[in-house]
Scaffold this active site. Sequence first.
Site, PDB file in Angstrom:
ATOM      1  N   CYS A   1       0.842  -1.208   0.000  1.00 24.08           N
ATOM      2  CA  CYS A   1       0.000   0.000   0.000  1.00 24.08           C
ATOM      3  C   CYS A   1       0.879   1.263   0.000  1.00 24.08           C
ATOM      4  O   CYS A   1       1.635   1.487  -0.934  1.00 24.08           O
ATOM      5  CB  CYS A   1      -1.000  -0.046   1.156  1.00 24.08           C
TER       6      CYS A   1
ATOM      7  N   HIS B   1      -3.857  -4.957  -0.254  1.00 29.77           N
ATOM      8  CA  HIS B   1      -3.472  -5.514   1.042  1.00 29.77           C
ATOM      9  C   HIS B   1      -3.561  -7.040   0.975  1.00 29.77           C
ATOM     10  O   HIS B   1      -4.646  -7.595   1.161  1.00 29.77           O
ATOM     11  CB  HIS B   1      -4.409  -4.990   2.148  1.00 29.77           C
TER      12      HIS B   1
ATOM     13  N   GLU C   1      -2.676  -9.173   3.068  1.00 29.16           N
ATOM     14  CA  GLU C   1      -3.048  -9.709   4.381  1.00 29.16           C
ATOM     15  C   GLU C   1      -4.556  -9.619   4.639  1.00 29.16           C
ATOM     16  O   GLU C   1      -5.068 -10.234   5.568  1.00 29.16           O
ATOM     17  CB  GLU C   1      -2.261  -8.994   5.494  1.00 29.16           C
TER      18      GLU C   1
END
Length: 193
Positions: A77, A175, A177
């Site tokens: 990001c 992202h 994750e």
Amino acid sequence: MKVTIIDYGAGNIKSIQFAFNRLGVEAILTNNSEEIKSADRVIFPGVGEASSAMNMLKKSKLNLLIPELKQPVLGICLGMQLLCSFTEEGNTQGLGVFNVSVKRFSDALKVPQMGWNSITDLKSPLFKNSNEQDYMYLVHSYFAEVCNQTIAKTNYGLTYSSALQNKNFYGVQFHPEKSSTAGEQILKNFIEL
């Protein structure tokens, strides 16, 4: 496998640490130069505003360390955007690892882009066992333009770089994750590079 997540005060990095835990990898949060240099893999995260994040990097001299790293480094990001040469956000000079500028989305679009969008034109071992059109989770108002270091693209009013690579440096705008199994695959690939 020693994974370090650079902890310089920009954003929620616990979710990245938990994502590596799910893969059976212990990731250490640190801003210690020696720990970062000795890691097998380095994660450079970022949430928030570019100029204040860059100031935090400068305070701890991490702005000098990061571009010199030799192991695989993954910017996520804002981390990816700070690895670029320049960002319009706060008129901030980046670390110059990726030779591309970061621009703000047009006000004609809903900004920030927030939610799921697909990645296409995948061009790197980072995307091994990933699929064209896999959906990733994004939250951003600024984007890196498409350039010769682009390894994945996303369309939101225009086509932009959702991933970049220059030698041992990788960057993803999304992202991983927070992107379910598709994102987890990318983190797994990064470990196995």
